[in-house]
Write a protein that holds these residues in place. Structure first.
Motif, PDB file in Angstrom:
ATOM      1  N   PHE A  10       0.836  -1.204   0.000  1.00 35.60           N
ATOM      2  CA  PHE A  10       0.000   0.000   0.000  1.00 35.60           C
ATOM      3  C   PHE A  10       0.867   1.250   0.000  1.00 35.60           C
ATOM      4  O   PHE A  10       0.625   2.195  -0.770  1.00 35.60           O
ATOM      5  N   ARG A  13       2.555   1.847  -3.350  1.00 36.20           N
ATOM      6  CA  ARG A  13       1.602   2.341  -4.351  1.00 36.20           C
ATOM      7  C   ARG A  13       1.163   3.769  -4.041  1.00 36.20           C
ATOM      8  O   ARG A  13       1.131   4.634  -4.937  1.00 36.20           O
ATOM      9  N   ALA A  14       0.843   4.037  -2.789  1.00 33.83           N
ATOM     10  CA  ALA A  14       0.317   5.344  -2.420  1.00 33.83           C
ATOM     11  C   ALA A  14       1.363   6.450  -2.511  1.00 33.83           C
ATOM     12  O   ALA A  14       1.033   7.608  -2.829  1.00 33.83           O
ATOM     13  N   GLY A  21       1.078   8.329  -7.340  1.00 31.22           N
ATOM     14  CA  GLY A  21       1.750   8.359  -6.051  1.00 31.22           C
ATOM     15  C   GLY A  21       1.940   9.771  -5.511  1.00 31.22           C
ATOM     16  O   GLY A  21       2.117  10.729  -6.271  1.00 31.22           O
ATOM     17  N   TYR A  22       1.931   9.881  -4.196  1.00 27.41           N
ATOM     18  CA  TYR A  22       2.062  11.186  -3.544  1.00 27.41           C
ATOM     19  C   TYR A  22       3.361  11.878  -3.945  1.00 27.41           C
ATOM     20  O   TYR A  22       3.364  13.042  -4.347  1.00 27.41           O
ATOM     21  N   TRP A 265      -4.819   4.775   5.844  1.00 27.63           N
ATOM     22  CA  TRP A 265      -5.124   4.048   4.596  1.00 27.63           C
ATOM     23  C   TRP A 265      -6.098   4.802   3.704  1.00 27.63           C
ATOM     24  O   TRP A 265      -6.509   4.285   2.671  1.00 27.63           O
ATOM     25  N   ALA A 268      -5.261   7.713  -0.518  1.00 30.16           N
ATOM     26  CA  ALA A 268      -4.060   7.151  -1.150  1.00 30.16           C
ATOM     27  C   ALA A 268      -3.557   8.053  -2.269  1.00 30.16           C
ATOM     28  O   ALA A 268      -4.312   8.428  -3.164  1.00 30.16           O
ATOM     29  N   GLY A 269      -2.299   8.414  -2.198  1.00 33.39           N
ATOM     30  CA  GLY A 269      -1.697   9.270  -3.199  1.00 33.39           C
ATOM     31  C   GLY A 269      -1.822  10.753  -2.908  1.00 33.39           C
ATOM     32  O   GLY A 269      -1.195  11.564  -3.588  1.00 33.39           O
TER      33      GLY A 269
END
Length: 338
Positions: A10, A13-14, A21-22, A265, A268-269
Motif C-alpha cells: 500500500f 503504491r500510495a 503516487g504522492y 489508509w 491514497a496518493g
C-alpha cells in the motif's frame, strides 16, 4: 470479494506509483506553505553541519570527490551544504542528487541550477563516480515501505497486519501469519527473542519492520566502494522506539495535519505516510555491510559537534533537548576502500 494487500505494498503504491503516487505527482512543496516541513527547510544549520562533516571526512579519504544527497526535498539542504563549503572546497567535489519524484526534481533544479547532476537511483549515481562517494540524506528513510506487525498474546507470536479492500472503497485491517524470509528474526530487532532487558510486548503492540530500507540498502550497497554515509531521521533504538507507543509509529500527514489509525489508509496518493526509524536495525545493517566506525548520536549532539555556538530561533528548535534535538538521530558510517 475483497482484495488483500500488505502495508508495504500500500505504501509503495500510495507514495511512489508513477501516475498517482504522492511523491511522484501530488506532493505540493516542502516548507511552511507545503504539505510538511523538514529541518533543512527551517534552518541552514543542518546544511552547515553536513558540510563540515563532509570536509572532515574528505581529509580522511581525499580521493573521494563525489557528494550525493538522496531525497533532497526542495533542494534547501544541498544549497546550504554548498554555501558552507565555500567556492574553494566546492570546486573539488562533484555534487549529485538522487531523486525519483518529478515534482521535487523540478523544484530542486530551480533551487540549485546547473551546479548539480541528477540521477533517478543510487545505482546510477554510484556508477557515475566509480562507487566512491560521501552520501547523506535527511528525512528520507522514514517514507520507505514497512511491514506492519502486531503481537498476539494468545498465540505468543507476531502476526502481520494486512489490508482488506472492500467494494465501495472501504478498508479494514486483518491479521495474517507473518510470512517473511527464514532469517527475518535476525534482521529485525523487534522480532528477536525477548530477554529480561527486553520483556515481551504488551497485548496488541504494533511495530514496523523497515523492509523498504533494508531493500534500498541491498540494492546499491555492493557498488559503494569508499566514502562515508550520514543518515538523519526521526526515530530511536529498540525497544525505546516503542515506549508508550502501543500502536507503533505509522502515521500520515495531510497539510500539516497528523492522521493515525485507519485514516492512514485513506486518501491514497494525496497524503504523506511515514514511520519512525529503528536505528538499532539500521546500525546493524551498515555494520554487516562492512562499514567501520558506525556511530549513532542525537541531532543535537551532531550539530553541537560540528556547528557549536549561538543559534537563531530555528537553530534552537533543531537542538532542543525535549524536541527535535533528541527526536532526530544522526547515523554516520565509513566505508573503507575495497
Amino acid at each position: 470479494m475483497p482484495t488483500e494487500e500488505t502495508a508495504a505494498a500500500f505504501m509503495e503504491r500510495a507514495l511512489f506509483d508513477p501516475q498517482h503516487g504522492y511523491y511522484s505527482r501530488n506532493i505540493q512543496t516542502v516548507g511552511a506553505r507545503g504539505d510538511f516541513s523538514t529541518s533543512a527547510s527551517l534552518s541552514p544549520l543542518l546544511g552547515k553541519a553536513a558540510a563540515r562533516w563532509i570536509a572532515a571526512e574528505s581529509r580522511l579519504q581525499p580521493d573521494v570527490r563525489t557528494v550525493i544527497e538522496v531525497g533532497g526535498g526542495d533542494g534547501s539542504l544541498m544549497r546550504s551544504v554548498r554555501q558552507e563549503l565555500g567556492w574553494w572546497r566546492r570546486r573539488h567535489f562533484d555534487f549529485c542528487m538522487v531523486e525519483t519524484s518529478p515534482v521535487l526534481n523540478a523544484r530542486q533544479r530551480r533551487t540549485l541550477g546547473g551546479s548539480v547532476r541528477w540521477f533517478e537511483d543510487m545505482q546510477a549515481a554510484l556508477s557515475h563516480c566509480g562507487g566512491r562517494a560521501f552520501v547523506y540524506h535527511n528525512e528520507f528513510l522514514d517514507a520507505l515501505p514497512v511491514a506492519l506487525v502486531q503481537w498476539e498474546p494468545p498465540t505468543g507470536c507476531w502476526r502481520e497486519v494486512r489490508l482488506m479492500h472492500h467494494a465501495g472503497g472501504g478498508i479494514k485491517e486483518e491479521l495474517r501469519p507473518l510470512a517473511l524470509d527464514a532469517d527475518f528474526a535476525e534482521r529485525f530487532s523487534a522480532l528477536k527473542t525477548w530477554t529480561r532487558e527486553n520483556p515481551p510486548p504488551s497485548a496488541r503492540q504494533r511495530c514496523e519492520l523497515h523492509i523498504g530500507v533494508e531493500q534500498w540498502l541491498a540494492g546499491w550497497g555492493s557498488q559503494w566502494k569508499a566514502g562515508s554515509m550520514l543518515a538523519i531521521d526521526y526515530g530511536d533504538t529498540f525497544p525505546a522506539l516503542y515506549h508508550r507507543r502501543p500502536n507503533g509509529t505509522l502515521r500520515a500527514y495531510l497539510l500539516h495535519q497528523r492522521l493515525e489509525g485507519l485514516s492512514v489508509w485513506q486518501n491514497a496518493g494525496r497524503q504523506d505516510i511515514t514511520t519512525d526509524i529503528n536505528f538499532t536495525d539500521l546500525c546493524g545493517w551498515y555494520a554487516r555491510a562492512g562499514c567501520s566506525e558506525v556511530k549513532l548520536e542525537t541531532q543535537a549532539e551532531f550539530l553541537d559537534r560540528h556547528v557549536p555556538g549561538a543559534r537563531d530561533a530555528a537553530g534552537r528548535f533543531l537542538v532542543a533537548p525535549q524536541g527535535a534535538g533528541s527526536a532526530f538521530k544522526c547515523l554516520t558510517a565509513r566505508r573503507a576502500r575495497s
